[in-house]
Write an enzyme that holds these catalytic residues in place. Structure first.
Site, short mmCIF file in Angstrom:
data_model
loop_
_atom_site.label_atom_id
_atom_site.label_comp_id
_atom_site.label_asym_id
_atom_site.label_seq_id
_atom_site.Cartn_x
_atom_site.Cartn_y
_atom_site.Cartn_z
N LYS A 76 42.55 -0.03 12.00
CA LYS A 76 43.51 0.97 11.35
C LYS A 76 44.10 0.59 10.08
O LYS A 76 43.88 1.35 9.14
CB LYS A 76 44.89 1.05 12.22
CG LYS A 76 44.58 1.70 13.75
CD LYS A 76 45.80 1.85 14.49
CE LYS A 76 45.19 2.05 15.90
NZ LYS A 76 46.59 2.54 16.74
N ASP A 132 49.51 8.47 15.09
CA ASP A 132 50.14 7.57 16.12
C ASP A 132 51.64 7.57 15.74
O ASP A 132 52.33 7.61 16.96
CB ASP A 132 49.90 6.00 15.62
CG ASP A 132 48.47 5.47 16.12
OD1 ASP A 132 47.97 6.12 17.11
OD2 ASP A 132 48.19 4.44 15.64
#
Ligand code: ATR
Length: 309
Positions: A76, A132
């Protein structure tokens, strides 16, 4: 009965998750159920991609005109520098977990690849998002019924904690307590929050008074032998309204059991996984995702058909 996926043909379109490792990912189960429900001739795959190969693997999916990608541990943060464009969500949290591929249309504009004929597209590019942080606040709202959290204690200061803290700070918190094994990491996040959100009280350590929410963003609780993620000598759930554990396997970690034992509302991280996935699918498809179908598929995949989360 769940709708059957359309047969794979020469016009089937693809999305995928890249991780390392990736074999335990529940995302294919969740996304393929949703794509079938939406009547899309799409499939969602999972690939184990070594971090050293991430750039090439992203370029490969773009060149093969994938709809998009999800990126999970450890990709990420790395992917931030590998995108052609960044959505403000990725810029804010400094991490990319969702990639949308876009193609240049006849008129010269860029459009999501879902709406382009792969045979006609000459030029493509990637756009990175972070869903997220959205997932955590939607899960707190839907699963714990919490919109405003006056005082929050966050346990942990890793990547997941940082995204959650930044999002909570931007959304709805007045006072933040940060606790982490490595104090310097909590201090760093504390400095960042104070600089970005001067109206929020940030303190390091445990609260003396009542807190609305305790969030476990450490990895403690994944293994049965793990200790509690907080120090019981310094904190008790008796002074707490709700507890959220980012871990979703087991369904109820010792942290959540302790909280439920004294009457706190509790939720595990399944909702966070669900809502980040639903948001990613909405970015790719441009229409609302079938959240309940995705939730069922996740529960079946993670807990087995006869158990509930
Ligand atoms: P993620 O991306 O899931 O947040 P991470 O960045 O590795 O993963 O963060 C893991 C978090 O769990 C960190 O807060 C870590 O504490 P440190 O910053 O001190 O490493 C915490 N953690 C992991 N193992 C731990 C342990 N045995 N005791 C206490 N905290 C632990």
């Amino acid at each position: 009965m769940a709708p059957k996926p359309q047969p794979i043909t020469a016009t089937t379109r693809y999305a995928a998750v890249y991780g390392h490792p990736v074999k335990h990912s529940a995302s294919p189960a969740m996304h393929n159920a949703a794509m079938a429900e939406m009547g899309l001739n799409w499939r969602y795959l999972a690939f184990d991609v070594d971090p050293a190969d991430l750039r090439a693997a992203i370029a490969g999916a773009r060149q093969m005109k994938f709809i998009g990608l999800n990126l999970t541990v450890p990709h990420k943060l790395l992917a931030i520098d590998m995108m052609d464009e960044l959505d403000p969500s990725a810029e804010t949290y400094g991490a990319v977990n969702t990639v949308l591929f876009e193609g240049r249309t006849q008129s010269g504009d860029w459009a999501p690849l879902r709406s382009c004929d792969p045979g006609e597209v000459r030029e493509t590019r990637s756009r990175g998002f972070n869903t997220d942080a959205f997932g955590i606040t939607r899960s707190l709202r839907e699963d714990l019924g919490m919109k405003v959290h006056d005082t929050v204690l966050v346990l942990g200061a890793g990547g997941a904690a940082r995204a959650a803290i930044l999002r909570l700070a931007g959304d709805c918190v007045r006072e933040l307590y940060l606790v982490n094994r490595t104090l310097a990491k909590a201090e760093q996040i504390g400095r960042e929050i104070r600089a970005r959100f001067p109206g929020i009280e940030v303190r390091l350590g445990y609260p003396a008074n009542r807190v609305d929410l305790v969030l476990n963003a450490t990895s403690l609780g994944l293994k049965p032998s793990d200790p509690l993620p907080y120090d019981p000598a310094q904190f008790s759930f008796k002074n707490c309204g709700a507890a959220y554990d980012m871990i979703y396997q087991p369904v109820e970690t010792p942290f959540l059991k302790e909280a439920a034992g004294v009457g706190c509302r509790i939720a595990n991280g399944l909702g966070m996984l669900l809502y980040q996935g639903a948001k990613a699918l909405e970015i790719w498809a441009g229409v609302p995702a079938p959240v309940e179908v995705m939730r069922r598929a996740l529960k079946e995949h993670i807990y087995g058909e006869n158990k509930t989360a």
